[in-house]
Motif scaffolding. Sequence first.
Motif, short mmCIF file in Angstrom:
data_model
loop_
_atom_site.label_atom_id
_atom_site.label_comp_id
_atom_site.label_asym_id
_atom_site.label_seq_id
_atom_site.Cartn_x
_atom_site.Cartn_y
_atom_site.Cartn_z
N ASP A 1 0.84 -1.20 0.00
CA ASP A 1 0.00 0.00 0.00
C ASP A 1 0.87 1.24 0.00
OD1 ASP A 1 -2.70 -0.66 0.03
OD2 ASP A 1 -2.75 -0.98 2.18
N ARG B 1 0.03 4.65 1.31
CA ARG B 1 -1.02 5.38 2.02
C ARG B 1 -0.67 6.82 2.35
NH1 ARG B 1 -5.60 3.22 2.49
NH2 ARG B 1 -5.69 0.98 2.26
N TYR C 1 -2.88 4.35 -3.05
CA TYR C 1 -2.83 3.44 -4.17
C TYR C 1 -1.96 2.24 -3.79
CZ TYR C 1 1.54 5.98 -4.89
OH TYR C 1 2.76 6.56 -4.72
N VAL C 2 -1.92 1.26 -4.67
CA VAL C 2 -1.12 0.06 -4.45
C VAL C 2 0.01 0.04 -5.48
CG1 VAL C 2 -1.15 -2.47 -4.43
CG2 VAL C 2 -3.11 -1.19 -3.57
N SER D 1 -6.98 -3.48 -4.15
CA SER D 1 -6.28 -3.25 -2.88
C SER D 1 -5.29 -4.38 -2.66
CB SER D 1 -7.29 -3.19 -1.72
OG SER D 1 -7.76 -4.49 -1.42
#
Length: 148
Positions: free
Chosen positions: A72, A74, A90-91, A113
Amino acid sequence: MQKEQRPAVANWFTAQDGAVRLQGTRCKHCGTPYFPRNTLACRNPYCAGPKDGSELDEYQFSTRGRIWSYADARYKPPAPYVSPDPFVPYVVAAVELEVEQMVILGQVVPGFSVDDLAVGMPVELALGTLYADDDAEHTVWMWRPVDD
């Protein structure tokens, strides 16, 4: 009116006719691929070719691979990275390309995710928007999970 699409990083990928391809170089002598492109010389210590860069050709990388690692994102990255305002998590995935067997990092397309991903999962290149301004959508390559 749809905004013009511009690569966020010039000469690292192409998206002609919807086909996204990473662009780099490859040694004519030993076949070692480089991403991003290498213009100086082949860095493979086992290459017996010339060491002046004269044996490097333009190369388009394969479009599929398997997830090697993922995480992740974040928190908004610091400059010079440009992200949407407000920041949207986003990933990212490190993907081992099938043909070249090298790992390339990139975002995963929106809608996935870390709970949707797994090491070894097949993915392919896709075009995505990194950010938009008044003039254009600035695009990057992203990884999209696919069926085996």
